[in-house]
Enzyme design. Structure first.
Site, PDB file in Angstrom:
ATOM      1  N   GLU A 177       0.810  -1.219   0.000  1.00 59.08           N
ATOM      2  CA  GLU A 177       0.000   0.000   0.000  1.00 59.08           C
ATOM      3  C   GLU A 177       0.845   1.272   0.000  1.00 59.08           C
ATOM      4  O   GLU A 177       0.457   2.282  -0.551  1.00 59.08           O
ATOM      5  CB  GLU A 177      -0.937  -0.004   1.214  1.00 59.08           C
ATOM      6  CG  GLU A 177      -2.021   1.036   1.139  1.00 59.08           C
ATOM      7  CD  GLU A 177      -3.211   0.691   2.024  1.00 59.08           C
ATOM      8  OE1 GLU A 177      -3.768   1.617   2.615  1.00 59.08           O
ATOM      9  OE2 GLU A 177      -3.568  -0.493   2.122  1.00 59.08           O
ATOM     10  N   ASP A 196      -2.949  -3.293   2.910  1.00 61.05           N
ATOM     11  CA  ASP A 196      -3.492  -3.464   4.257  1.00 61.05           C
ATOM     12  C   ASP A 196      -4.760  -4.316   4.221  1.00 61.05           C
ATOM     13  O   ASP A 196      -5.522  -4.294   3.248  1.00 61.05           O
ATOM     14  CB  ASP A 196      -3.813  -2.100   4.872  1.00 61.05           C
ATOM     15  CG  ASP A 196      -2.552  -1.302   5.179  1.00 61.05           C
ATOM     16  OD1 ASP A 196      -1.467  -1.901   5.188  1.00 61.05           O
ATOM     17  OD2 ASP A 196      -2.667  -0.087   5.415  1.00 61.05           O
ATOM     18  N   TYR A 237      -1.851  -3.907  13.361  1.00 57.84           N
ATOM     19  CA  TYR A 237      -2.615  -2.957  12.545  1.00 57.84           C
ATOM     20  C   TYR A 237      -3.518  -2.109  13.434  1.00 57.84           C
ATOM     21  O   TYR A 237      -4.277  -2.643  14.249  1.00 57.84           O
ATOM     22  CB  TYR A 237      -3.444  -3.725  11.519  1.00 57.84           C
ATOM     23  CG  TYR A 237      -4.013  -2.862  10.432  1.00 57.84           C
ATOM     24  CD1 TYR A 237      -3.193  -2.101   9.615  1.00 57.84           C
ATOM     25  CD2 TYR A 237      -5.392  -2.813  10.206  1.00 57.84           C
ATOM     26  CE1 TYR A 237      -3.708  -1.312   8.607  1.00 57.84           C
ATOM     27  CE2 TYR A 237      -5.924  -2.031   9.206  1.00 57.84           C
ATOM     28  CZ  TYR A 237      -5.075  -1.273   8.407  1.00 57.84           C
ATOM     29  OH  TYR A 237      -5.592  -0.488   7.412  1.00 57.84           O
TER      30      TYR A 237
END
Length: 827
Positions: free
Chosen positions: A7, A102, A316
């Site tokens: 990403e 992600d 995350y």
């Protein structure tokens, strides 16, 4: 060749380092980093590299009716052509590709966009890997077990893009055109942004409408063996204990009774023990709330957390989950911290517990675990102060969730004094439990000595305090995000960005955020003429529809069509009231810029902007009345509530980032300058020899002060002086420039010895010279490296950069910060 797409660039670098075991090298292609080893290439995107928009024929706001946008086609176009070009060039060389963006709705959509760009060039196999932390173990496991792209999840993200574009563009154009606010001053409306703004406005209305009530509280200091403690008067109010006395005469009577005696007799003693459970694991909302208590805005907290995630130190940070996964071995993770200086002793102590069982919250999801450290521990010197503070917060929250409960001992004492009741509540921390490892929760104690029923305690002082009820507090950012979550506004990934947009658009200011006059006007107009625009129910329904897409229970087209029908109904409400809406908004916008009456004609004096972009104060009666007042050249003016009684004019504040200052009343500043006389201090270095020009201390009508040539405008030589403080001309002289040295007295014990104004300015220029990125305020070596990775590797590149694009590419850098750097370069 195998192509891996991440990403962002920093994720690409990290994954390449892990998979290549440190053997990857980096090459630049079209200004984009490509990491390579053997037959593998890794390239990082910068979030979305394609965007949704309307066809070019819809770009002219004046030629296209806003309602036409509802059914207009939506196209996809590259937003960062160099990255798209690089990706497609690599795709043509590849035999297989892996999407490693992600693992959430937005990341899935970005992965799908990359997939579609690859498919335009080749039909090689494309798979998908997912991980919740960029650690060696998780990355290797993910690449060993690839999966397919979740097109339903990506479609949910795409639906959001389309719906937000159509709603935002159509309503923004309608309100802006109605209010005649075009260019940079357009009135922004958004599907999540506007209901969120209404929450803030509604709270402000509650505060403004609040009517305080007077009440009284009475306290007595009691003594036992020289140990004092405070007790509070209370009375029975229909079976409930009440401390607030609402009638002043009743308060006076109680105070008189208490002051008429010297001692209080203990009538009741109650002891109890209470267990204080550890906190539950961090989800995004709880993390933002905890970071807020340390002084971080939601945007700052998430930017730092994303950087820590990308470098492999935490999991995350966008998650709703508050239950650790079954495969998380808490004791093994604790063991990683043993011997790690700052955390080692606490980790060892936790491992000595008889049982290590983590707390659990109410939300359990399967996409990402709660936010916790990965066990890859950074040296403190490798992180900035802010990054370390957030990292420690995450580590200690994990520690707290596996720690034992705390135990408190509570002591409640009730006493009688002159027929009046007093009470005191003490608490003592018996077993600190999780408080030993989590200093962010209050562990304050309140001492009350051990007493017995029937015991007499001396009264040393009685106090009666007059108080008033307080209005509800404004939402802090963390509380606002929690409220948005409760009402279904936005997602864990978007809520903090929605708040940041409200700041950027000038709808809110301060922290906690308060609405501007413009915000109040926009919400009022929407409520009166089209309530759906600010309805949280409508927005929550669309959020639920997008979740249904992700679950395969609805299609993108069905949800997009439904949202268009909703928007058509909104425009039916708006169309009949266009003129009224425009008048309402124009009046409110004018009020936000009004300073006071014009002394020449009585019309309003307003903050205005010249064609050159500078600000000034001008009469609303223009062109009949041409009365104007200057404003400082630095910053953007904000009208304050503070008022000058002499001139009936509001004060002005100049917003200029770190250099923000209060200008005050523009008429006062102008008159002060008109009344001042230039003070000549020496020859002008530009024209003194040829034209006998002299330098003088000048006071300008804009409030600024300078040393300038008396021959202005024929000679425009000038040197800046500080805005505040009395200027004294000393007898000491600068031999080089034949000028006296100056002293600035700013009402402090240590006056500023400015010295020779020319020498001082030359020193300032040398000290503040911007020769590379790290000379700019707020850019250290780490930020400069991250900017360089995003292609902003020089001052020239920064000048030309798009702030919004840089903010998406560089973690921890906002678009507002980039604009401040650009302004600093132009200063």
């Amino acid at each position: 060749m195998r192509l891996i797409i991440t990403e962002k660039d920093n994720a690409a670098r990290r994954i390449a380092e892990i998979l290549s075991e440190g053997g990857a090298s980096a090459n630049r292609r079209n200004g984009v980093n490509v990491y390579r080893w053997g037959d593998t290439r890794v390239v990082g995107l910068s979030g979305h590299v394609v965007g949704v928009d309307f066809p070019e024929e819809y770009n002219d706001w004046r030629d296209v009716e806003p309602v036409e946008l509802i059914d207009a086609d939506v196209t996809k176009e590259p937003t960062q052509e160099n990255i798209v070009t690089t990706l497609q060039q690599l795709a043509r060389e590849a035999d297989e590709a892996t999407i490693a963006t992600d693992y959430d709705r937005e990341g899935e959509l970005i992965g799908k966009e990359a997939y579609e760009l690859i498919r335009e060039e080749t039909d090689v196999p494309v798979d998908r890997v997912r991980f919740s932390s960029i650690t060696e173990r998780e990355v290797r496991d993910a690449f060993a077990n690839p999966d397919d792209i979740d097109f339903d999840l990506a479609a949910a993200g795409e639906a959001r893009q389309i719906i937000d574009l159509v709603w935002g563009a159509a309503l923004t154009r309608f309100l802006s055109l109605s209010a005649r606010q075009l260019g940079d001053d357009f009135i922004s409306v958004g599907r999540v942004q506007s209901p969120t703004l209404k929450l803030i406005v509604d709270r402000e209305r509650e505060i403004q409408a609040f009517d305080p009530e007077d009440y009284w509280e009475i306290f007595a200091d009691l003594q036992k063996n020289g140990s004092g403690f405070e007790a509070q008067y209370f009375y029975d109010d229909d079976g409930k204990e009440a401390e607030r006395v609402w009638v002043e005469d009743d308060a006076d009577d109680a105070y008189a009774d208490l002051t008429s005696v010297d001692a209080a007799t203990v009538t009741s003693v109650r002891r109890r023990t209470r267990t204080d459970s550890p906190p539950t694991p961090f989800n995004t909302t709880a993390f933002i709330s905890a970071a807020s208590s340390l002084g971080y805005s939601a945007q700052q907290a998430m930017s730092i957390a994303e950087e820590l995630y990308t470098t492999g130190y935490i999991t995350y940070p966008r998650t709703d989950n508050t239950v650790y996964p079954e495969d998380l071995e808490e004791d093994a993770l604790l063991d990683e911290f043993v011997g790690a200086g700052h955390f080692g002793e606490d980790a060892e102590a936790l491992l000595e517990q008889d049982d290590i069982t983590a707390t659990e919250g109410d939300e359990e999801t399967t996409d990402h675990p709660p936010i916790h450290p990965t066990g890859e521990i950074p040296p403190k010197v490798d992180l900035s102060d802010d990054e370390w503070e957030i990292y420690e917060l995450v580590v200690r929250r994990f520690f707290a969730t596996v720690a034992e409960a705390a135990t408190w001992e509570h002591l409640r004492v009730v006493a009688d004094a002159g027929g009046r009741s007093l009470k005191a509540n003490g608490k003592r921390l018996v077993e600190p439990g999780y408080h030993d490892v989590y200093p962010y929760s209050s562990a304050s104690e309140n001492h009350v000595p051990d007493v017995e029923e029937g015991e007499e305690l001396a009264i040393s002082e009685v106090r009666m305090e007059a108080k008033q009820t307080q209005p509800p507090r404004r939402y802090g950012q963390s509380r606002l995000i929690q409220t948005m979550e409760d009402k279904g506004l936005g997602t864990k990934s978007t809520r903090h960005n929605s708040i940041e947009k409200l700041y950027d658009r000038g709808y809110i200011e301060g922290d906690p955020p308060r609405p501007t006059t413009l915000a109040m006007a926009v919400v009022e107009a929407a409520e009166e003429f089209a309530d759906h625009v600010v309805s949280d129910e409508m927005t929550a329904q669309l959020e639920a529809d997008m979740t249904a897409i992700a679950n395969g229970e609805a299609t993108l087209d069905d949800v997009a069509d439904e949202s268009r029908e909703m928007l058509k109904r909104v425009f039916e409400e708006l169309r009949e009231s266009r003129e009224e809406i425009g008048e309402h908004l124009q009046e409110s916008l004018k009020a936000d810029k009004t300073l006071g009456p014009c002394p020449k004609c009585g019309e309003d004096m307003l903050v205005r902007r010249s064609r050159q972009g500078s600000y000034f104060v001008g009469c609303d009666g223009f062109p009949e009345c041409r009365n104007t007042l200057p404003l400082p050249s630095t910053g953007e003016p904000q009208v304050l509530e503070e008022h000058c009684e002499e001139h009936d004019m509001h004060h002005v504040k100049m917003l200029a980032g770190r250099d923000t200052f209060v200008h005050g009343c523009p008429r006062c500043e102008a008159e002060k300058a008109d009344e001042s006389e230039d003070e000549v201090i020496g020859p002008c270095p530009e024209c003194g020899d040829e034209h006998d020009g002299e330098l003088a201390i000048k006071h300008l009508r804009s409030g600024s002060r300078l040393v300038g040539c008396t021959r202005y405008p024929d000679c425009d030589y000038s040197l800046p002086l500080p805005r505040n403080g009395d200027i004294s001309v000393t007898e000491a002289f600068c031999e080089e420039h034949d000028l006296p040295e100056l002293v600035i007295d700013a009402d402090s014990d240590d006056p500023w010895e400015l010295g020779c104004p020319i020498c001082n300015y030359e020193e300032y220029q040398a000290r503040t010279a911007v020769e590379d990125l790290e000379d700019l305020s707020g850019i250290g070596s780490a930020t400069a490296e991250k900017l360089g990775d995003a292609g902003v590797d020089s001052l020239a590149a920064l000048r030309e950069a798009d702030p919004d694009i840089v903010a998406t590419e560089v973690q921890g850098v906002s678009a507002t910060q980039v604009r401040e750097w650009q302004d600093e370069l132009e200063a």
